[in-house]
Design a protein around this motif. Sequence first.
Motif, short mmCIF file in Angstrom:
data_model
loop_
_atom_site.label_atom_id
_atom_site.label_comp_id
_atom_site.label_asym_id
_atom_site.label_seq_id
_atom_site.Cartn_x
_atom_site.Cartn_y
_atom_site.Cartn_z
N LEU A 196 -39.12 40.74 -25.90
CA LEU A 196 -37.78 40.65 -26.50
C LEU A 196 -36.74 41.25 -25.58
CD1 LEU A 196 -36.02 39.92 -28.91
CD2 LEU A 196 -36.62 42.15 -29.93
N LEU A 197 -37.07 42.36 -24.92
CA LEU A 197 -36.12 42.98 -24.00
C LEU A 197 -35.85 42.08 -22.80
CD1 LEU A 197 -34.45 45.42 -23.18
CD2 LEU A 197 -36.53 46.40 -22.14
N GLY A 198 -36.92 41.41 -22.29
CA GLY A 198 -36.70 40.51 -21.16
C GLY A 198 -35.85 39.32 -21.54
N ALA A 199 -36.02 38.82 -22.72
CA ALA A 199 -35.18 37.70 -23.17
C ALA A 199 -33.72 38.09 -23.26
CB ALA A 199 -35.69 37.20 -24.52
N LEU A 200 -33.49 39.30 -23.76
CA LEU A 200 -32.11 39.79 -23.85
C LEU A 200 -31.48 39.95 -22.47
CD1 LEU A 200 -32.47 42.37 -26.77
CD2 LEU A 200 -31.42 40.09 -26.85
N LEU A 201 -32.28 40.48 -21.51
CA LEU A 201 -31.75 40.66 -20.16
C LEU A 201 -31.42 39.31 -19.51
CD1 LEU A 201 -34.07 43.52 -18.84
CD2 LEU A 201 -31.63 43.68 -19.48
N GLY A 202 -32.22 38.29 -19.74
CA GLY A 202 -31.95 36.97 -19.19
C GLY A 202 -30.69 36.37 -19.75
N VAL A 203 -30.46 36.56 -20.99
CA VAL A 203 -29.23 36.06 -21.62
C VAL A 203 -28.02 36.74 -21.02
CG1 VAL A 203 -27.96 35.93 -23.78
CG2 VAL A 203 -30.39 35.36 -23.72
N CYS A 204 -28.13 38.07 -20.85
CA CYS A 204 -27.00 38.81 -20.32
C CYS A 204 -26.69 38.41 -18.88
CB CYS A 204 -27.28 40.30 -20.39
SG CYS A 204 -27.34 40.93 -22.08
N SER A 205 -27.72 38.10 -18.12
CA SER A 205 -27.48 37.74 -16.73
C SER A 205 -26.82 36.38 -16.61
CB SER A 205 -28.80 37.74 -15.96
OG SER A 205 -29.67 36.75 -16.51
N ALA A 206 -26.94 35.55 -17.65
CA ALA A 206 -26.33 34.23 -17.62
C ALA A 206 -24.91 34.21 -18.11
CB ALA A 206 -27.17 33.27 -18.45
N VAL A 207 -24.29 35.34 -18.54
CA VAL A 207 -22.92 35.39 -19.05
C VAL A 207 -21.94 35.22 -17.89
CG1 VAL A 207 -21.20 36.86 -20.16
CG2 VAL A 207 -23.56 36.83 -20.99
N LEU A 208 -20.89 34.35 -18.07
CA LEU A 208 -19.86 34.09 -17.07
C LEU A 208 -18.95 35.32 -16.90
CD1 LEU A 208 -18.35 32.04 -15.21
CD2 LEU A 208 -17.01 31.42 -17.23
N GLU A 209 -18.64 35.62 -15.65
CA GLU A 209 -17.78 36.78 -15.42
C GLU A 209 -16.91 36.51 -14.18
OE1 GLU A 209 -18.04 41.66 -14.93
OE2 GLU A 209 -19.87 40.44 -15.10
N VAL A 210 -15.63 36.90 -14.26
CA VAL A 210 -14.67 36.75 -13.16
C VAL A 210 -14.42 38.12 -12.54
CG1 VAL A 210 -12.35 36.01 -12.51
CG2 VAL A 210 -13.61 34.77 -14.29
N HIS A 211 -14.43 38.18 -11.22
CA HIS A 211 -14.24 39.44 -10.51
C HIS A 211 -13.00 39.34 -9.59
CE1 HIS A 211 -18.41 40.42 -11.66
NE2 HIS A 211 -18.65 39.14 -11.38
N VAL A 212 -12.37 40.49 -9.34
CA VAL A 212 -11.23 40.56 -8.42
C VAL A 212 -11.49 41.66 -7.41
CG1 VAL A 212 -9.54 39.65 -10.08
CG2 VAL A 212 -9.96 42.12 -9.96
N GLY A 213 -11.01 41.44 -6.20
CA GLY A 213 -11.19 42.46 -5.17
C GLY A 213 -10.28 43.65 -5.37
N THR A 214 -9.08 43.44 -5.91
CA THR A 214 -8.13 44.53 -6.17
C THR A 214 -7.20 44.10 -7.29
OG1 THR A 214 -6.36 45.90 -5.22
CG2 THR A 214 -6.59 43.67 -4.36
N GLY A 215 -6.73 45.05 -8.02
CA GLY A 215 -5.82 44.74 -9.12
C GLY A 215 -4.35 44.66 -8.69
N SER A 216 -4.03 45.10 -7.47
CA SER A 216 -2.65 45.07 -6.97
C SER A 216 -2.63 44.61 -5.53
CB SER A 216 -1.99 46.46 -7.07
OG SER A 216 -1.93 46.90 -8.42
N VAL A 217 -1.74 43.69 -5.26
CA VAL A 217 -1.56 43.17 -3.91
C VAL A 217 -0.09 43.31 -3.53
CG1 VAL A 217 -1.69 41.11 -2.45
CG2 VAL A 217 -3.48 41.57 -4.14
N TYR A 218 0.14 43.79 -2.31
CA TYR A 218 1.50 43.96 -1.81
C TYR A 218 1.70 43.05 -0.61
CZ TYR A 218 1.62 48.12 -4.74
OH TYR A 218 1.58 48.99 -5.81
N SER A 219 2.86 42.47 -0.55
CA SER A 219 3.18 41.57 0.55
C SER A 219 4.64 41.78 0.95
CB SER A 219 2.96 40.11 0.15
OG SER A 219 3.37 39.24 1.16
N VAL A 220 4.90 41.62 2.22
CA VAL A 220 6.28 41.73 2.72
C VAL A 220 6.93 40.35 2.64
CG1 VAL A 220 7.72 42.31 4.71
CG2 VAL A 220 5.65 43.64 4.22
N GLU A 221 8.17 40.33 2.22
CA GLU A 221 8.88 39.06 2.06
C GLU A 221 8.84 38.26 3.36
OE1 GLU A 221 13.00 37.75 -0.10
OE2 GLU A 221 13.15 39.27 1.47
#
Length: 389
Positions: free
Chosen positions: A10-35
Amino acid sequence: MGALPPGALLLGALLGVCSAVLEVHVGTGSVYSVEGEGAVLPAWYTSSSQKRPYISWMLKKAAAKQFQILTYLDGEVKVEETELKPRVGFLHPVLTHNISLFINATREHDSGQYICSVNVVDDIISPIRSIAIINLTVLVPPAPPACRLKGSPTVGANVTLSCASQKGKPSPLYKWQRQEPTKQVFFPPAQDRARGTLKLTNLSLDMSGLYECEAENRAGSAKCSIILEVHSTSEGAIIAGAVLGSVGALATVAFFTQRVLGYRRKKRDGQEEAANEIKEDAVAPRTPTWTRSRPADTISKTSTLSSIVGARDRPYGASPPSDTASVLTAAGSYRGPPRARAHPPATNGAPWRPPQPVAPPGGLPPSSLARAGAVPVMVPAQSRAGSLV
């Protein structure tokens, strides 16, 4: 090895489900740019599904609703009709799971929240994990500042140097310093870095020189400079005296010019008045020759009548009233005034007295004079100066 207990399965089944969940990642929450430069918003997603995802990038600015700028659906990339259209796109192929966004030639109004959402079929979607947010801030370097001097730079006085830039994000800070050959830096309270002012007190001649102001922020910097020339009090007085002297000289020249013009105008008016008076005092035309050459009988009659009238009008021994009367009596020939007659001797010892004039019974009427042959004569009037009018 024995079989796994039901709990482990049962624990292995739960871990497999969790590993299949879609997730979006970002490298940083703030980006600075010069005009004017490019910016990259790093993002990727993880999923156990091999099917094509649906990806959407949206932008939300302050006090405005969010709007879609870029999408990926069924293997096609679509750029929405916004001001970012010619400058935005995916940095890598989408099927690599790298969904980073690039923006070329950033502008100040590109700043805001960029929201990325991913949806994959046959994958477990979590509203929290399938969305990522990156804040973009476009920095603007300071515009070239303007340096100004406030106050009179004389010995012992106080002046303020100011420096201000009309553009910059974030707001720039200012730094004053004196350049070579006598380099000098300044600190508060003489220098206000936020306002860009530098107060110089109790000036001396040694404080003259080139002062430079630098406006700077995270995007860049810009400079301006001003030359401070400290004058002594005597130099200031000389300059003020020269200015006052020039003003006085101009006023004097204007005054005398006005007087000369007034004199010339008055002289011209006087000449015109004299010319008018000469015309008024012109000699009257002479009597025609035919009036002066009259027959002898007319002259004798006129003389007789003039004598009669004159004898009635004046007492014994009285002189003619004027030279003009003598001229008329002579009928055209001039005689001088008659000489005074000698008084007759006294009679019976009593002094002689002239007889009292007796008023004529009546003047001769014009009709009688006309019958006697008298000719009317116009006597020219005389002015006080003796000229004929």
